[in-house]
Design a protein around this motif. Structure first.
Motif, PDB file in Angstrom:
ATOM      1  N   ASP A 277       0.849  -1.191   0.000  1.00  0.00           N
ATOM      2  CA  ASP A 277       0.000   0.000   0.000  1.00  0.00           C
ATOM      3  C   ASP A 277       0.879   1.235   0.000  1.00  0.00           C
ATOM      4  N   THR A 278       0.538   2.195  -0.847  1.00  0.00           N
ATOM      5  CA  THR A 278       1.250   3.466  -0.872  1.00  0.00           C
ATOM      6  C   THR A 278       0.635   4.396   0.158  1.00  0.00           C
ATOM      7  N   VAL A 279       1.409   4.722   1.177  1.00  0.00           N
ATOM      8  CA  VAL A 279       0.941   5.610   2.233  1.00  0.00           C
ATOM      9  C   VAL A 279       1.076   7.060   1.806  1.00  0.00           C
ATOM     10  N   MET A 280       2.134   7.362   1.077  1.00  0.00           N
ATOM     11  CA  MET A 280       2.396   8.733   0.670  1.00  0.00           C
ATOM     12  C   MET A 280       3.225   8.727  -0.607  1.00  0.00           C
ATOM     13  N   GLU A 281       2.876   9.615  -1.530  1.00  0.00           N
ATOM     14  CA  GLU A 281       3.705   9.850  -2.712  1.00  0.00           C
ATOM     15  C   GLU A 281       3.822  11.355  -2.892  1.00  0.00           C
ATOM     16  N   ALA A 282       5.008  11.874  -2.633  1.00  0.00           N
ATOM     17  CA  ALA A 282       5.236  13.319  -2.692  1.00  0.00           C
ATOM     18  C   ALA A 282       6.153  13.636  -3.863  1.00  0.00           C
ATOM     19  N   PRO A 283       5.816  14.651  -4.647  1.00  0.00           N
ATOM     20  CA  PRO A 283       6.642  14.973  -5.813  1.00  0.00           C
ATOM     21  C   PRO A 283       7.921  15.690  -5.431  1.00  0.00           C
ATOM     22  N   ALA A 284       8.928  15.538  -6.276  1.00  0.00           N
ATOM     23  CA  ALA A 284      10.149  16.326  -6.120  1.00  0.00           C
ATOM     24  C   ALA A 284       9.833  17.791  -6.400  1.00  0.00           C
ATOM     25  N   TRP A 285      10.691  18.666  -5.904  1.00  0.00           N
ATOM     26  CA  TRP A 285      10.467  20.107  -6.057  1.00  0.00           C
ATOM     27  C   TRP A 285      11.774  20.791  -6.398  1.00  0.00           C
TER      28      TRP A 285
ATOM     29  N   ALA B  84       6.926  21.268  -0.039  1.00  0.00           N
ATOM     30  CA  ALA B  84       6.940  22.245  -1.125  1.00  0.00           C
ATOM     31  C   ALA B  84       6.364  21.671  -2.413  1.00  0.00           C
ATOM     32  N   GLY B  85       6.644  20.386  -2.688  1.00  0.00           N
ATOM     33  CA  GLY B  85       6.127  19.778  -3.907  1.00  0.00           C
ATOM     34  C   GLY B  85       4.614  19.835  -3.985  1.00  0.00           C
ATOM     35  N   PHE B  86       3.935  19.574  -2.862  1.00  0.00           N
ATOM     36  CA  PHE B  86       2.478  19.665  -2.825  1.00  0.00           C
ATOM     37  C   PHE B  86       2.003  21.108  -2.967  1.00  0.00           C
ATOM     38  N   PHE B  87       2.718  22.044  -2.324  1.00  0.00           N
ATOM     39  CA  PHE B  87       2.310  23.444  -2.385  1.00  0.00           C
ATOM     40  C   PHE B  87       2.434  23.991  -3.800  1.00  0.00           C
ATOM     41  N   VAL B  88       3.485  23.597  -4.508  1.00  0.00           N
ATOM     42  CA  VAL B  88       3.665  24.039  -5.889  1.00  0.00           C
ATOM     43  C   VAL B  88       2.526  23.518  -6.763  1.00  0.00           C
ATOM     44  N   GLN B  89       2.086  22.293  -6.508  1.00  0.00           N
ATOM     45  CA  GLN B  89       0.977  21.723  -7.272  1.00  0.00           C
ATOM     46  C   GLN B  89      -0.347  22.418  -6.965  1.00  0.00           C
ATOM     47  N   LYS B  90      -0.589  22.717  -5.686  1.00  0.00           N
ATOM     48  CA  LYS B  90      -1.889  23.222  -5.260  1.00  0.00           C
ATOM     49  C   LYS B  90      -2.068  24.724  -5.440  1.00  0.00           C
ATOM     50  N   PHE B  91      -0.961  25.466  -5.373  1.00  0.00           N
ATOM     51  CA  PHE B  91      -1.057  26.927  -5.357  1.00  0.00           C
ATOM     52  C   PHE B  91      -0.203  27.500  -6.486  1.00  0.00           C
ATOM     53  N   PRO B  92      -0.768  27.635  -7.674  1.00  0.00           N
ATOM     54  CA  PRO B  92       0.006  28.105  -8.836  1.00  0.00           C
ATOM     55  C   PRO B  92       0.677  29.446  -8.566  1.00  0.00           C
ATOM     56  N   GLY B  93       1.904  29.563  -9.038  1.00  0.00           N
ATOM     57  CA  GLY B  93       2.655  30.805  -8.899  1.00  0.00           C
ATOM     58  C   GLY B  93       3.376  30.953  -7.580  1.00  0.00           C
ATOM     59  N   ILE B  94       3.322  29.935  -6.736  1.00  0.00           N
ATOM     60  CA  ILE B  94       3.938  30.033  -5.425  1.00  0.00           C
ATOM     61  C   ILE B  94       5.462  29.998  -5.534  1.00  0.00           C
ATOM     62  N   GLU B  95       6.135  30.743  -4.663  1.00  0.00           N
ATOM     63  CA  GLU B  95       7.592  30.744  -4.561  1.00  0.00           C
ATOM     64  C   GLU B  95       7.968  30.365  -3.134  1.00  0.00           C
ATOM     65  N   ILE B  96       9.033  29.575  -2.992  1.00  0.00           N
ATOM     66  CA  ILE B  96       9.377  29.029  -1.677  1.00  0.00           C
ATOM     67  C   ILE B  96      10.869  29.189  -1.426  1.00  0.00           C
ATOM     68  N   ALA B  97      11.199  29.742  -0.272  1.00  0.00           N
ATOM     69  CA  ALA B  97      12.584  29.765   0.217  1.00  0.00           C
ATOM     70  C   ALA B  97      12.605  29.027   1.548  1.00  0.00           C
ATOM     71  N   CYS B  98      13.440  28.030   1.636  1.00  0.00           N
ATOM     72  CA  CYS B  98      13.493  27.191   2.834  1.00  0.00           C
ATOM     73  C   CYS B  98      14.788  27.480   3.589  1.00  0.00           C
ATOM     74  N   ILE B  99      14.661  27.984   4.834  1.00  0.00           N
ATOM     75  CA  ILE B  99      15.812  28.324   5.653  1.00  0.00           C
ATOM     76  C   ILE B  99      15.604  27.770   7.060  1.00  0.00           C
ATOM     77  N   GLY B 100      16.654  27.762   7.850  1.00  0.00           N
ATOM     78  CA  GLY B 100      16.516  27.283   9.218  1.00  0.00           C
ATOM     79  C   GLY B 100      17.853  27.223   9.926  1.00  0.00           C
TER      80      GLY B 100
END
Length: 480
Positions: A387-395, A430-446
């Motif tokens: 069973d596939t529990v999760m499939e997340a796209p690359a980003w 981020a991969g899901f957000f890019v799919q769901k929200f067109p035009g989104i830009e993401i910077a990941c820091i921490g």
């Protein structure tokens, strides 16, 4: 930067978070805390069916026309070393400039980032445009929160994701992942009688670690060691297995295992006892440099009442031998970066099945899917189900974007250096957000978080201070 706010409140909020158990799939209480946090500040919020929460704060006076900014984090954590993750809180302490936890994972992934976002909501001295603090659930074990978000849950199209663990970088890309649960049917049979010896085989002391970030560090997987010792016994003597428990979480390299076996008295029993010394020598030779504390112990134990059928054991050993574990391919375009990998996170004897979980990752979605299908085919050929529990796209973010350039400029102006843009071998929402929200830009820091998903997890305090300063200035500039 004028009158920066210190990180004192960030750490006190983190302490509050760590008093609330928050393993994946059990985020109700931490979600309640976030709702109460918003209510206390009289802020608008939404909570969806997956317990994802967005809290909205209006812009600082004079900046109402600025573009909305999303601060993205997840509220769950990987709980390692806890007797009862649903009830146990985290006891954190500081030592030599680092924060650690007493015998458990710390929850800095992603509790520190979430604490920063909440501190922004609380402190009206921080200048910003309209803010949406978006907090998802089950990021660590399926990403069901992000995958089920409605397409109107957030309005902002610029996202500061505070879920990076690499202080001197901006994460601009992440591998995709497929998490699968495989089950091999078993039949419980009465334990054999006669002169038998029962043994508990344990593996312990391994570093474990993140099954993406740490997959190329040469650490010992208790899954591989379990297969090795069971295969060695299987090739020489008749034996039975009563139970198998390997690994702690789906998202970690397995650092421990416990297997209960029985063999005929005499030569076979002596052979099993001798495996302790033999496999420890092999562990030392193969993993001593990278995982020096991993070791095997074999001790006598009380007889069990049932064992699993031998066909199921044979099918398990076949699957573990055939599926790839660890690095599958290094990237040809990103030097030193793993492109494709697979990790077996857990093996568990359930009532009528053997559960095996696999986490397949790749920057190439097609390669990831092909490898996941190959693994599924291996279990199917052995009579199992998958069973596939999760499939997340690359980003992959556009590294020439004005948003990333501004983020880099803020690092340079506040800290005196520019972070490296990197793609990381772990999955981000981020991969899901890019799919769901067109035009989104993401910077990941921490901040710098070392050994996440393990009892050695720790965060460097100075880097928390630095990222907190960067965040305040970045919000101010985005508000202009």
């Amino acid at each position: 930067m004028n009158n920066p706010i210190t990180s004192e409140r960030v750490f006190s909020i983190f302490k509050e978070l760590n008093a609330i158990p928050r393993p994946s799939h059990h985020e109700e209480r931490i979600a309640d805390y976030l709702c109460q946090f918003a209510e206390r500040l009289h802020l608008e919020y939404e909570r969806d069916a997956e317990n994802c929460i967005v809290i909205r704060k209006a812009a600082t006076a004079g900046h109402e026309g600025a573009e909305p900014i999303v601060l993205l984090n997840h509220m769950d954590m990987v709980c390692v070393g806890m007797n009862d993750p649903i009830s146990d809180s985290i006891r954190a302490y500081t030592e030599n400039g680092w924060m650690k936890a007493e015998g458990t994972s710390l929850g800095a992934d992603n509790g520190i980032g979430l604490s920063m976002a909440l501190a922004v909501l609380e402190d009206d001295r921080i200048v910003h445009g309209p803010i949406e603090v978006m907090t998802t659930t089950n990021e660590e074990d399926g990403m069901s929160g992000a995958s089920q978000l409605s397409t109107n849950f957030i309005k902002g199209r610029k996202v500061i994701n505070l879920d990076s663990e690499d202080y001197d970088t901006i994460t601009t890309g992440a591998a995709g992942a497929v998490l699968q649960e495989h089950r091999i049917p078993i039949r419980r049979q009465p334990a054999p009688g006669g002169k038998r010896r029962w043994y508990r085989i344990t593996f312990a002391g391994g570093l474990g670690g993140h099954s993406g970030v740490d997959i190329n560090k040469g650490r010992a997987s208790a899954v591989v060691l379990t297969w090795a010792i069971l295969a060695a016994i299987y090739n020489e003597y008749d034996f039975d297995v009563a139970s198998i428990k390997v690994g702690e979480t789906n998202a970690s390299i397995a650092s421990s295992a416990e297997i209960i076996v029985c063999v005929p008295s005499g030569e076979a029993a002596e052979y099993v006892k001798a495996q302790q010394e033999m496999i420890n020598e092999w562990i030392k030779e193969e993993y001593g440099k990278n995982d020096p504390e991993m070791h095997c112990t074999i001790t006598k134990c009380e007889p069990q009442t049932t064992v699993i059928d031998k066909n199921a054991l044979e099918r398990l050993l076949t699957c573990l031998e055939q599926i790839p574990q660890g690095v599958v391919k290094m990237s040809e375009t990103m030097e030193g970066t793993v492109e494709t990998s697979n990790n077996v996170g857990r093996i568990l004897t359930e009532e009528d099945t053997l559960l095996v979980t696999t986490h397949t990752r790749s920057f190439i979605n097609g390669d990831m899917k092909a490898l996941a299908d190959e693994i599924k085919g291996t279990f199917t050929a052995c009579g199992g189900t998958s069973d596939t529990v999760m499939e997340a796209p690359a980003w992959q973010e556009n590294q020439q974007s004005d948003f990333l350039r501004l983020t880099s400029d803020v690092f340079n102006d506040i800290l005196g250096w520019r972070p490296r843009p990197v793609a990381m071998h772990f999955v981000l929402e981020a991969g899901f957000f890019v799919q769901k929200f067109p035009g989104i830009e993401i910077a990941c820091i921490g901040p710098r978080i070392v050994e996440p998903h393990s009892t050695s997890e720790r965060v460097e305090l100075k880097t928390v201070d630095d990222i907190w300063l960067v965040l305040q200035e970045l919000l101010r500039r985005l508000a202009t």
